[in-house]
Motif scaffolding. Structure first.
Motif, short mmCIF file in Angstrom:
data_model
loop_
_atom_site.label_atom_id
_atom_site.label_comp_id
_atom_site.label_asym_id
_atom_site.label_seq_id
_atom_site.Cartn_x
_atom_site.Cartn_y
_atom_site.Cartn_z
N ARG A 1 0.82 -1.22 0.00
CA ARG A 1 0.00 0.00 0.00
C ARG A 1 0.85 1.27 0.00
NH1 ARG A 1 -2.80 -3.48 3.59
NH2 ARG A 1 -4.89 -4.05 2.82
N THR A 2 2.05 1.22 0.59
CA THR A 2 2.86 2.43 0.71
C THR A 2 4.27 2.17 0.18
OG1 THR A 2 3.37 1.78 3.01
CG2 THR A 2 1.60 3.39 2.65
N ILE A 3 4.83 3.18 -0.48
CA ILE A 3 6.12 3.06 -1.18
C ILE A 3 7.09 4.10 -0.64
CG2 ILE A 3 7.25 2.99 -3.44
CD1 ILE A 3 4.86 1.07 -3.15
N GLY A 4 8.32 3.66 -0.35
CA GLY A 4 9.38 4.58 0.03
C GLY A 4 10.58 4.41 -0.89
N VAL A 5 11.33 5.48 -1.08
CA VAL A 5 12.55 5.46 -1.89
C VAL A 5 13.66 6.10 -1.08
CG1 VAL A 5 13.70 6.29 -3.99
CG2 VAL A 5 11.30 5.59 -4.08
N VAL A 6 14.84 5.45 -1.07
CA VAL A 6 16.00 5.98 -0.36
C VAL A 6 17.14 6.17 -1.35
CG1 VAL A 6 17.77 5.52 1.39
CG2 VAL A 6 15.37 4.98 1.85
N THR B 1 5.89 6.50 -14.05
CA THR B 1 4.54 6.12 -14.46
C THR B 1 3.68 5.73 -13.25
OG1 THR B 1 5.23 3.82 -14.81
CG2 THR B 1 5.36 5.31 -16.70
N TRP B 2 4.32 5.45 -12.12
CA TRP B 2 3.59 5.09 -10.90
C TRP B 2 2.70 6.26 -10.48
CZ3 TRP B 2 2.53 0.90 -8.19
CH2 TRP B 2 2.06 1.05 -6.87
N SER B 3 1.44 5.98 -10.24
CA SER B 3 0.48 7.06 -10.01
C SER B 3 0.18 7.30 -8.53
CB SER B 3 -0.83 6.76 -10.74
OG SER B 3 -1.39 5.52 -10.29
N ASP C 1 1.83 15.11 -7.32
CA ASP C 1 0.95 15.31 -6.17
C ASP C 1 0.97 14.07 -5.28
OD1 ASP C 1 0.25 17.78 -7.16
OD2 ASP C 1 -1.57 17.05 -8.16
N GLY C 2 1.01 14.31 -3.97
CA GLY C 2 0.99 13.22 -3.02
C GLY C 2 2.36 12.68 -2.65
N ASP D 1 11.35 5.47 -16.32
CA ASP D 1 10.06 5.94 -15.81
C ASP D 1 9.19 4.80 -15.28
OD1 ASP D 1 9.41 4.80 -18.23
OD2 ASP D 1 8.47 6.60 -19.08
N THR D 2 9.56 3.56 -15.62
CA THR D 2 8.80 2.40 -15.12
C THR D 2 9.48 1.75 -13.91
OG1 THR D 2 10.00 0.98 -16.68
CG2 THR D 2 7.87 1.86 -17.40
#
Length: 296
Positions: free
Chosen positions: A12-17, A39-41, A69-70, A111-112
């Motif tokens: 449900r939730t995505i993080g990037v480091v 492309t992830w919305s 956004d978000g 982008d993918t």
């Protein structure tokens, strides 16, 4: 317990480091722009872990990007303990997301990339993707346009690179993340420990990263020598699980290095090949003779 026998919860939730070392923001701008063009919305939490680089310099770059956004993008100071492992550990521990994706400051994700890793992690705990060399490097700098995967190291398990890595939070908690005592190969060590816990690394073709090579042959030699000095530490740590030096592979590397050195004067690509292989051989030899590996 083999954790693959247990169903994995939905993501449900995505993080990037992104770890950022001292004086390593030169190429960070294109990476940030690439992340903002995914492309992830859905919403994403990005943490840029400044390990020696002033936070305000990174915040200045972040402010120039038009983020979706978000999304939340935060630069943090992780300089208390130096090194990429410490930077990544500090980064993921500030997040409260189902998965954490890792990339480097000087590469460029496709982008993918996020969508590819998230899809790969739906049925896996650890995931990686293709490392391409054709966009950020001149053709003469590479032996091929893509780094092959899997490359099985020391007759054991595949090499996995933290420049393109997705991990479920449960795996990070279970393994305690990256080993900060290792000056290199900490990403392979992490993936191997995750495999022992029941989470082998999966490969997602859509999770593409354009990887930036060292531009100078001398830098390539030093980089490979540094990594090779830590190979013995990696093998010793995982020997009880099956990692071994393979005499045939070492002999093959010695012979290919000799051929590469003889060919080195006949073109800049051949000089890079020689620097790559000679750096590894020198690093192995120095460690065999008792030279202690360093963090740099």
């Amino acid at each position: 317990m083999n954790h693959l026998e247990q169903p994995l919860p939905p993501i449900r939730t995505i993080g990037v480091v992104i770890p950022v070392g001292n004086r390593s923001t030169t190429d960070l701008g294109p990476q940030l722009q690439a992340l903002a063009s995914q492309t992830w919305s859905g919403p994403v939490s990005v943490v840029i872990s400044c390990n020696g680089e002033p936070v305000h310099l990174v915040e200045g770059l972040v402010a120039t990007v038009d983020w979706p956004d978000g999304w939340s993008v935060t630069a943090i100071d992780s300089s208390a303990v130096r090194g990429p492992s410490a930077a990544r550990n500090t980064g993921w521990r500030t997040l409260d997301t189902d998965v954490v994706l890792f990339c480097d400051a000087d590469d460029v994700v496709a982008d993918t990339w996020i969508a590819g890793l998230v899809q790969g992690l739906e049925h896996a705990g650890v995931c990686t993707g293709p490392m391409l060399l054709d966009a950020l490097n001149e053709a003469w700098m590479t032996e091929s346009s893509e780094q092959p995967w899997p490359i099985v190291r020391f007759g054991h398990l595949p090499h996995t690179c933290s420049a393109n890595l997705g991990v479920r939070r449960v795996v990070l908690d279970l393994t305690d993340g990256f080993d900060t005592t290792l000056g290199a190969a900490e990403d392979t060590d992490f993936a191997w420990r995750a495999t022992y816990a029941g989470f082998p690394t999966r490969f997602a073709t859509a999770a593409v990263v354009q990887y930036r090579l060292r531009p100078r042959a001398a830098d390539l030699f030093r980089n490979n020598r540094h990594y090779a000095r830590w190979d013995r530490v990696l093998v010793d740590k995982h020997r009880r699980h099956g990692a071994r030096w393979r005499r045939r592979e070492v002999i093959r590397h010695v012979l290919s290095t000799a051929v590469a050195v003889v060919r080195a004067p006949f073109g800049r690509r051949r000089r890079r090949i020689a620097a790559n292989r000679l750096g590894t051989l020198v690093g192995w030899t120095e460690r065999y003779l008792g030279k202690r590996p360093t963090s740099t």
